[in-house]
Design an enzyme around this catalytic site. Structure first.
Site, PDB file in Angstrom:
ATOM      1  N   LYS A 118      10.198  14.808  20.925  1.00 40.92           N
ATOM      2  CA  LYS A 118      10.447  14.696  22.356  1.00 40.92           C
ATOM      3  C   LYS A 118      11.942  14.547  22.570  1.00 40.92           C
ATOM      4  O   LYS A 118      12.644  13.963  21.747  1.00 40.92           O
ATOM      5  CB  LYS A 118       9.733  13.483  22.947  1.00 40.92           C
ATOM      6  CG  LYS A 118       9.435  13.633  24.432  1.00 40.92           C
ATOM      7  CD  LYS A 118       8.329  14.646  24.654  1.00 40.92           C
ATOM      8  CE  LYS A 118       7.929  14.755  26.110  1.00 40.92           C
ATOM      9  NZ  LYS A 118       6.797  15.670  26.299  1.00 40.92           N
ATOM     10  N   THR A 202      -1.484  24.179  30.623  1.00 40.36           N
ATOM     11  CA  THR A 202      -1.959  22.797  30.533  1.00 40.36           C
ATOM     12  C   THR A 202      -3.155  22.573  31.448  1.00 40.36           C
ATOM     13  O   THR A 202      -4.190  22.043  31.029  1.00 40.36           O
ATOM     14  CB  THR A 202      -0.834  21.813  30.886  1.00 40.36           C
ATOM     15  OG1 THR A 202       0.287  22.047  30.030  1.00 40.36           O
ATOM     16  CG2 THR A 202      -1.298  20.373  30.706  1.00 40.36           C
ATOM     17  N   ASN A 233       2.639  21.289  38.864  1.00 41.52           N
ATOM     18  CA  ASN A 233       2.110  22.476  38.211  1.00 41.52           C
ATOM     19  C   ASN A 233       0.728  22.227  37.611  1.00 41.52           C
ATOM     20  O   ASN A 233      -0.200  23.019  37.794  1.00 41.52           O
ATOM     21  CB  ASN A 233       3.083  22.936  37.118  1.00 41.52           C
ATOM     22  CG  ASN A 233       2.512  24.076  36.305  1.00 41.52           C
ATOM     23  OD1 ASN A 233       1.986  25.037  36.841  1.00 41.52           O
ATOM     24  ND2 ASN A 233       2.602  23.953  34.989  1.00 41.52           N
TER      25      ASN A 233
END
Length: 428
Positions: A118, A202, A233
């Site tokens: 990350k 996703t 989104n």
């Protein structure tokens, strides 16, 4: 506090600390059930690499401002690391560590040849011009170029970053190398090597899992009502996909609040209203409610697509959903998990429910390395295969071990990473 949209904001610092603690607790529980040796626990409980950078950026007015950023690589045993880059003013190293570890388990559970990583920069991108964001991105990419690359660590978009930001990172690394390096990042615009279906991946992956889980539980699709906290989104994609499958979306929210209609919202009308006004609040044929109230509405499925730590011991007993599908990372605390499990609520954990994004990022990486691109139909077919296979494996372990789905998912993921570490051995 009004809960923010996962695509637009992030949790308070205390919630981020809780996220790291929660992720470690979940790992420890899985490790206990697997009887994992202490030597492996010591390796898997901490990041393998952490890079902190402080770098100057010239603002439009000529002033120089120094920003701080991070890139954390949790584990490299299964392959190069993978994970997004986050731009947010309150991001912390602890949050970055937690999310990198989650990425390790997420990739392992999906069967992807990746470890987890990350990245983050402490910045409010809303306070920067497009030119300032580009300069910040290119300088940050240069600073972390010592650890990223197609065979090393592949970033992607996250909160506060976009496909355009990924294009700037790719271009920066390509300028350093002297040739185009499309596979250095994923989530790029399609015209510079991005993948069809990545933007919706996703949310679409979550609906694939949700459909299969609903069938497993004997729910009829037309009878399924969804409440979705978060309308970025991911949340908007879940809403659209759910309606296309014949479900009803009865509640939808963003950072300013939410709307509710027990008979089903007109999702396209709500999203059009949000595009015009900046919020879903005020959409026609819907009542207004808070983000906290949305979690407790009458529904079969609750989709937290906003922040970590929103489902707690304080509200878990008031949640009426039969299924919670975690689109956000870490939305449910450990104490809430125990309450929900006791009440018979099925929690589809984040490392399974929202793994569609990294799965299609993997497809994009493969396409970039081969310079051979797939149709959206091919991408979606492969995404569905990966997501359903992961769910079926988690359901099997949950039944065999008599544990909740989160514990089963962690057991599968942790065992796979531990096996890779054991097989590779300890160098030197």
């Amino acid at each position: 506090m009004v809960m923010a949209d996962v695509e637009r904001s992030a949790a308070a610092p205390s919630e981020r600390l809780d996220l790291l603690q929660t992720v470690l607790q979940q790992f420890d529980e899985a490790a206990d059930r697997l009887d994992l040796p202490d030597r492996l626990r010591g390796i898997l409980r901490v990041p393998q690499r952490e890079l902190t950078v402080n770098f100057p950026v010239k603002r439009d007015n000529g002033r120089i401002e120094v920003f701080q950023g991070f890139r954390v690589q949790h584990n490299l045993a299964r392959g190069p690391t993978k994970g997004g880059i986050r731009y947010h003013p309150a991001v912390t190293i602890n949050e970055t560590r937690a999310l990198a570890m989650l990425m390790t388990w997420k990739c392992a559970l999906a069967g992807l040849p990746y470890g987890g990583a990350k990245g983050a920069v402490i910045v409010d991108p809303k306070q920067l011009s497009a030119g300032e964001i580009e300069r910040l991105t290119r300088r940050f990419a240069t600073e972390i170029s010592v650890v990223i690359g197609p065979e090393r660590d592949i970033p992607a978009p996250d909160i506060g970053t976009t496909p355009q930001v990924m294009a700037w990172i790719m271009d920066t690394i390509s300028m350093h190398q002297g040739h185009t390096v499309p596979a250095v990042v994923t989530g790029k615009p399609i015209n510079v090597g991005g993948s069809e279906g990545r933007l919706e991946a996703t949310g679409r992956g979550l609906t694939y899992v949700l459909m299969s889980a609903s069938q497993h539980l004997g729910l009829n699709v037309p009878d399924i009502r969804l409440a979705i906290q978060g309308c970025g989104n991911v949340g908007s994609t879940v809403a659209r996909e759910a309606v296309a499958l014949g479900m009803k979306v009865v509640a939808l929210s963003d950072s300013r609040g939410g709307v509710y209609n027990p008979y089903g919202l007109n999702v396209e009308a709500v999203l059009t209203h949000k595009a015009a006004t900046g919020s879903v609040v005020g959409a026609v044929n819907a009542d207004t409610l808070t983000n906290e109230e949305l979690l407790e509405v009458e529904c079969e499925v609750l989709v937290p697509a906003a922040l970590s730590g929103v489902i707690t011991a304080h509200n878990a007993d008031r949640i009426k959903a039969q299924i919670i599908a975690e689109a956000a990372n870490g939305p449910t605390t450990k104490a809430a998990d125990a309450i929900l499990y006791e009440r018979g609520c099925v929690v589809i954990p984040d490392i399974l429910a929202n793994a569609g994004g990294v799965t299609v990022s993997y497809f994009e990486w493969v396409q970039g390395l081969q310079e051979f691109f797939w149709s959206e139909r091919e991408v979606n077919a492969q995404l569905r295969r990966v997501m359903i296979n992961a769910l079926q494996q988690v359901l099997r372990v949950a039944a065999e071990q008599r544990v909740d789905l989160r514990t089963a998912a962690y057991m599968l993921a942790v065992q796979r990473v531990a096996d890779a570490v054991t097989t590779r051995g300890i160098y030197p």
